[in-house]
Motif scaffolding. Structure first.
Motif, short mmCIF file in Angstrom:
data_model
loop_
_atom_site.label_atom_id
_atom_site.label_comp_id
_atom_site.label_asym_id
_atom_site.label_seq_id
_atom_site.Cartn_x
_atom_site.Cartn_y
_atom_site.Cartn_z
N SER A 115 16.46 94.84 -5.95
CA SER A 115 15.72 95.73 -6.98
C SER A 115 16.54 96.77 -7.98
CB SER A 115 15.08 96.97 -5.99
OG SER A 115 15.86 98.04 -5.49
N LEU A 116 18.07 96.61 -7.63
CA LEU A 116 18.75 97.16 -8.53
C LEU A 116 19.22 96.45 -9.93
CD1 LEU A 116 21.42 98.94 -6.39
CD2 LEU A 116 20.31 100.16 -7.81
N ARG A 117 18.82 95.05 -9.74
CA ARG A 117 19.05 94.27 -10.89
C ARG A 117 18.77 94.67 -12.21
NH1 ARG A 117 21.33 88.73 -11.01
NH2 ARG A 117 20.73 88.42 -8.97
N GLY A 355 28.69 94.68 0.75
CA GLY A 355 27.98 94.59 -0.59
C GLY A 355 28.07 93.36 -1.40
N ALA A 356 28.30 92.35 -0.68
CA ALA A 356 28.36 90.76 -1.44
C ALA A 356 27.24 90.79 -2.22
CB ALA A 356 28.58 89.77 -0.11
N GLN A 357 25.96 90.72 -1.90
CA GLN A 357 24.73 90.55 -2.92
C GLN A 357 24.95 91.57 -4.24
OE1 GLN A 357 23.35 88.13 -3.18
NE2 GLN A 357 21.52 88.58 -4.84
N LEU A 358 25.17 92.81 -3.71
CA LEU A 358 25.52 93.61 -5.01
C LEU A 358 26.72 93.10 -5.96
CD1 LEU A 358 24.40 96.20 -6.41
CD2 LEU A 358 25.98 97.50 -5.11
N ALA A 359 27.70 92.69 -5.61
CA ALA A 359 28.61 92.32 -6.23
C ALA A 359 28.56 91.04 -7.17
CB ALA A 359 30.13 92.15 -5.58
N ARG A 360 27.78 90.01 -6.47
CA ARG A 360 27.23 89.07 -7.29
C ARG A 360 26.19 89.49 -8.44
NH1 ARG A 360 27.21 86.38 -1.82
NH2 ARG A 360 28.39 84.37 -1.89
N ILE A 361 25.46 90.46 -8.06
CA ILE A 361 24.31 90.75 -9.08
C ILE A 361 25.42 91.27 -10.31
CG2 ILE A 361 22.83 92.49 -9.65
CD1 ILE A 361 21.60 92.15 -6.75
N GLU A 362 26.12 92.08 -9.80
CA GLU A 362 26.92 92.87 -11.15
C GLU A 362 27.75 91.53 -11.77
OE1 GLU A 362 29.00 96.74 -10.26
OE2 GLU A 362 28.41 96.26 -8.30
N LEU A 363 28.21 90.88 -11.40
CA LEU A 363 29.03 89.74 -11.76
C LEU A 363 28.35 88.96 -12.59
CD1 LEU A 363 31.46 89.01 -8.78
CD2 LEU A 363 32.27 90.28 -10.94
N GLN A 364 27.16 88.31 -12.25
CA GLN A 364 26.29 87.72 -12.88
C GLN A 364 25.74 88.37 -14.25
OE1 GLN A 364 23.16 86.64 -10.12
NE2 GLN A 364 24.81 85.48 -8.65
N GLU A 365 25.37 89.65 -13.95
CA GLU A 365 24.84 90.31 -15.24
C GLU A 365 25.80 90.58 -16.11
OE1 GLU A 365 21.56 90.66 -15.69
OE2 GLU A 365 21.05 89.88 -13.66
#
Length: 404
Positions: A115-117, A355-365
């Motif tokens: 939901s943070l994306r 925080g793996a999924q959060l890191a992926r979101i930040e890197l992707q965005e």
């Protein structure tokens, strides 16, 4: 066990000529002995484990203890920093770790992270808007890579916007030069006090943020203590700030090093998630190639027949495991289209990165927006002029001047 006549190798190895490359000695160990006895700067000896199967075993086998290492570090220090190390998730074994992780997962859900994306996307756009008003070249580290993860962590935890600049300063001190012990301790003390006060405010007025969720987390009659919540929040900051910030910059340098693959990615932004995972595999996170050491609580045999004694310090070299030719075809080559990618960048087992999924979101965005808004992005200095931050375990650039 290693041949007693063999002298331990001095570790960490010297930095390679380029900031993008691994020390060649790491691959030499992996492709030769696979396990090497090493001597750390403080004189302690241990074992460097380099192959994928063995590194994964170190990460998942309970005979390799994180708690013992954290307890030993804390015992040498009565500081707040030392105490928090012993109270953090990374410094725990089961069953303490199991209990805490289960409670944390009640608040740190996949739905909450995803939901943070949209907000991450907004923060990325805001930082790029600010960058575009500055004269070129612009330092990507200072103006984008470092501030983004801090803003995201603040949003996640529920840190008020008016406190974020102060919070950022504490974070920089906490995660900066490891030799600045006094500054780190002061930042830790300030963060403990700040989170304690914020926690009380959230108890009185819960919000839709992680700290409020951690306060409400319950498993049967078990809840998190105030100290556990504070340690978790500081741990999330520590794990999620410096690592992601450095990866954004280092990933971009690697993409610029591979112009054909970079061009293909710009032409197909939908391939970004797969590309990010390949960059996670390929780009080393630490200057040593290894992550948090473990201590053996019993004798353990590794895949090559090497027997490690009880009480041995073991450093799992994730960087070389992630290029192991027995697991990754042409593993020394960056391949953004790699389909099978069982990398260990986020660890494995009970300590798999929360925080793996959060890191992926930040890197992707972050990378997606850079590709879209600055398709002609390029280095403003020769790569040979780039420098790694000194006295830092996490591998990151001092600055990254870019233009577009």
């Amino acid at each position: 066990m290693s041949d007693a006549t063999t002298e331990p190798i001095a570790f960490p190895f010297p930095d390679p000529p380029s900031v993008c490359d691994l020390p060649p000695e790491l691959a030499e160990v992996r492709d030769g002995r696979s396990v090497a006895e090493v001597r750390f700067p403080d004189g302690i000896t241990g074992y460097l484990v380099t192959k994928h199967a063995d590194v994964r075993k170190v990460l998942v086998d309970s005979r390799f203890s994180s708690k013992v290492m954290a307890s030993a570090a804390a015992a040498m220090s009565e500081t707040e920093t030392g105490k928090l190390m012993n109270e953090s998730l990374v410094g725990m074994d089961a069953p303490e770790h199991t209990r805490l992780r289960k409670l944390v997962s009640r608040g740190f859900t996949a739905r909450r992270v995803e939901s943070l994306r949209p907000r991450v996307r907004e923060l990325v756009a805001e930082l790029l808007d600010e960058m575009e008003t500055k004269p070129r070249p612009v330092d990507l580290v200072k103006n984008f890579s470092l501030p983004l993860p801090v803003r995201v962590v603040c949003e996640l935890l529920g840190v008020p916007a008016e406190d974020q600049d102060t919070f950022h300063a504490w974070s920089n001190a906490l995660l900066g030069d490891w030799q600045q012990v006094v500054e780190k301790e002061a930042a830790t003390v300030a963060l403990v006090k700040y989170f304690g006060e914020l926690l009380e405010a959230k108890r009185k007025a819960p919000a839709d943020d992680l700290m409020s969720a951690l306060i409400a987390a319950r498993e049967d009659d078990d809840t998190l203590t105030e100290r556990e919540i504070i340690a978790l929040c500081i741990g999330i900051l520590s794990a999620g700030h410096e690592t992601t910030a450095n990866q954004i910059s280092m990933f971009l340098v690697q993409l610029l090093r591979h112009p054909e693959q970079f061009a293909a990615l710009k032409a197909d932004p939908a391939a970004l998630p797969q590309a990010v995972d390949e960059l996670l595999r390929y780009v080393p996170l630490t200057t040593t190639g290894g992550i948090i050491p473990r201590l053996t609580t019993a004798e353990v045999e590794l895949g090559n027949g090497e027997v490690l004694p009880a009480g041995a310090v073991v450093l799992p070299a994730v960087a070389t495991a992630n290029r192991d030719p027995e697991v990754f075809e042409d593993g020394e080559r960056l391949d953004l289209t790699r389909a099978v990618n069982p990398h260990l960048a986020f660890g494995a087992g009970i300590h798999y990165c929360l925080g793996a999924q959060l890191a992926r979101i930040e890197l992707q965005e972050a990378l997606g927006a850079l590709l879209e808004r600055m398709p002609q992005v390029r280095l403003a200095v020769p790569e040979s002029e780039l420098r790694l931050k000194p006295a830092s375990i996490i591998r990151g650039l001092e600055s990254l001047p870019i233009t577009w």
